[in-house]
Design an enzyme around this catalytic site. Structure first.
Site, PDB file in Angstrom:
ATOM      1  N   ASP A  47       3.459   2.273  -4.449  1.00  0.00           N
ATOM      2  CA  ASP A  47       2.113   2.721  -4.075  1.00  0.00           C
ATOM      3  C   ASP A  47       2.107   3.184  -2.617  1.00  0.00           C
ATOM      4  O   ASP A  47       2.233   2.379  -1.698  1.00  0.00           O
ATOM      5  CB  ASP A  47       1.115   1.563  -4.241  1.00  0.00           C
ATOM      6  CG  ASP A  47      -0.308   1.995  -3.971  1.00  0.00           C
ATOM      7  OD1 ASP A  47      -1.000   2.378  -4.927  1.00  0.00           O
ATOM      8  OD2 ASP A  47      -0.726   1.978  -2.780  1.00  0.00           O
ATOM      9  N   TYR A  52      -0.782   6.994   4.825  1.00  0.00           N
ATOM     10  CA  TYR A  52       0.185   6.009   5.352  1.00  0.00           C
ATOM     11  C   TYR A  52       1.284   6.700   6.165  1.00  0.00           C
ATOM     12  O   TYR A  52       2.028   6.046   6.878  1.00  0.00           O
ATOM     13  CB  TYR A  52       0.847   5.183   4.229  1.00  0.00           C
ATOM     14  CG  TYR A  52      -0.104   4.406   3.349  1.00  0.00           C
ATOM     15  CD1 TYR A  52      -1.432   4.209   3.718  1.00  0.00           C
ATOM     16  CD2 TYR A  52       0.332   3.850   2.153  1.00  0.00           C
ATOM     17  CE1 TYR A  52      -2.297   3.504   2.897  1.00  0.00           C
ATOM     18  CE2 TYR A  52      -0.533   3.142   1.333  1.00  0.00           C
ATOM     19  CZ  TYR A  52      -1.844   2.977   1.702  1.00  0.00           C
ATOM     20  OH  TYR A  52      -2.690   2.282   0.885  1.00  0.00           O
ATOM     21  N   LYS A  77      -2.186   9.177  -2.713  1.00  0.00           N
ATOM     22  CA  LYS A  77      -3.660   9.289  -2.612  1.00  0.00           C
ATOM     23  C   LYS A  77      -4.081  10.443  -1.705  1.00  0.00           C
ATOM     24  O   LYS A  77      -3.387  10.743  -0.731  1.00  0.00           O
ATOM     25  CB  LYS A  77      -4.224   7.970  -2.035  1.00  0.00           C
ATOM     26  CG  LYS A  77      -3.641   6.737  -2.703  1.00  0.00           C
ATOM     27  CD  LYS A  77      -4.203   5.427  -2.188  1.00  0.00           C
ATOM     28  CE  LYS A  77      -3.410   4.258  -2.750  1.00  0.00           C
ATOM     29  NZ  LYS A  77      -2.405   3.700  -1.837  1.00  0.00           N
ATOM     30  N   HIS A 110      -8.625   8.248  -2.043  1.00  0.00           N
ATOM     31  CA  HIS A 110      -8.385   7.045  -1.230  1.00  0.00           C
ATOM     32  C   HIS A 110      -9.661   6.291  -0.856  1.00  0.00           C
ATOM     33  O   HIS A 110      -9.662   5.064  -0.725  1.00  0.00           O
ATOM     34  CB  HIS A 110      -7.633   7.438   0.049  1.00  0.00           C
ATOM     35  CG  HIS A 110      -6.787   6.340   0.603  1.00  0.00           C
ATOM     36  ND1 HIS A 110      -5.587   6.559   1.226  1.00  0.00           N
ATOM     37  CD2 HIS A 110      -6.958   5.004   0.619  1.00  0.00           C
ATOM     38  CE1 HIS A 110      -5.067   5.405   1.597  1.00  0.00           C
ATOM     39  NE2 HIS A 110      -5.879   4.435   1.243  1.00  0.00           N
TER      40      HIS A 110
END
Ligand code: NDP
Length: 278
Positions: A47, A52, A77, A110
């Site tokens: 994930d 990120y 996402k 997200h």
């Protein structure tokens, strides 16, 4: 080899019920080594998210793992700044390139934000219909967000990934999603190291089942029908967190963990925070 049960999503796609999350794992060698370690330990769901900033390292690790692409389930996402129809299509292309793949298993919004999530989701429906993503869904959507989305869109979200842990067990959203056949996935399943893993209830059950507090909590999620994606950069914990499929919590022990709930959020509230923590 992996012993993680696969669960069927509402579109028939099978997804591992436990995976590995990489929020706050640095791009480059850190995320590369962590994901390789996770894959070696048997995780088959990774994930990540554009926000990120570590999709490249994730993709490199998957490539170098020796596993076939179709043996690994990749979630990424759309971040807030990329919401909107055209932006989402462009952001998807960037994620594909960074991950070094030609399809994504699960593509998620997200954070709901305010005005753009329907448009964003429509772009995801297009990607889904074109076969570029195997499933689409959302994160941090509350019941009104979900209702609004389902009224405006054709493809029912397969997943709602939400903050969910013993301090905030999200009973209402879990019940609604069950009714709607939307799979709930927990982020922060171990309370993001902000909770007390040595609290009496976890300690007591840890002694009873000869499992760590983290394993007890992850097993509780599993028995509640929730997909978990614990994050750790510590190799022993990466292995520990996978080792939850050889025991079962008794109903009275599930109740003890349910009773720990305080509806205590450890991160931003999607109803009042339009930006999330991105
Ligand atoms: P987690 O609840 O998974 O907690 C991670 C923390 O717990 C780390 O500090 C880790 O330490 C520690 N930890 C892990 N395993 C153990 C263990 N066995 N015993 C004791 N401590 C342990 O929080 P996350 O926020 O990382 O959530 C998991 C994943 O969910 C993320 O990585 C991300 O993929 C996703 N996520 C999604 C969000 C969204 O908005 N959609 C928001 C936040 C997360 P260490 O690494 O030092 O071992």
């Amino acid at each position: 080899m992996t012993n993680v049960p696969m669960w069927k999503l509402n579109n028939g796609v099978e997804m591992p019920s436990l995976g590995y999350g990489v929020f706050m794992v640095e791009e480059g060698e850190d995320v590369y080594n962590a994901v390789l370690e996770a894959l070696k330990s048997g995780y088959r769901l990774i994930d990540t998210a554009a926000a990120y900033g570590n999709e490249e390292g994730v993709g490199r690790a998957i490539k170098d793992s020796g596993l076939r692409r179709d043996e690994v389930f990749i979630t990424t996402k759309v971040q807030n700044k990329d919401q909107g129809f055209d932006n989402t299509l462009a952001a998807f292309q960037t994620s594909l390139e960074k991950l070094g793949t030609d399809y994504i298993d699960l593509y998620l919004i997200h954070w709901p934000g305010k005005d753009l999530y329907v448009e964003t989701y429509k772009a995801m429906e297009k990607l889904y219909k074109e076969g570029k993503v195997r499933a689409i869904g959302v994160c941090n959507f509350h019941i009104p967000h979900l209702k609004n989305l389902m009224m405006a869109c054709e493809v029912k979200p397969a997943i709602d990934q939400i903050e969910l842990h013993p301090l905030m067990n999200q009973k209402e959203i879990r019940e609604f999603c069950k009714l709607m056949d939307i799979q709930v996935e927990a982020w922060g399943p171990l309370m993001q190291s902000k909770g007390d893993l040595s609290a009496f209830v976890f300690q007591e059950l840890s002694d009873k089942y000869q499992k760590t507090s983290a394993q007890i909590i992850l097993r509780w999620h599993h028995q509640n029908g929730v997909i978990v994606i614990p994050k750790s950069v510590t190799p022993s914990r990466i292995k520990e967190n996978m080792n939850i499929f050889d025991f079962e919590l008794a109903p009275e022990d599930m109740k003890k963990i349910n009773a720990y709930n305080l509806d205590k959020r450890l991160s931003a509230d999607p109803d009042t925070n339009m930006r999330g923590f991105l």
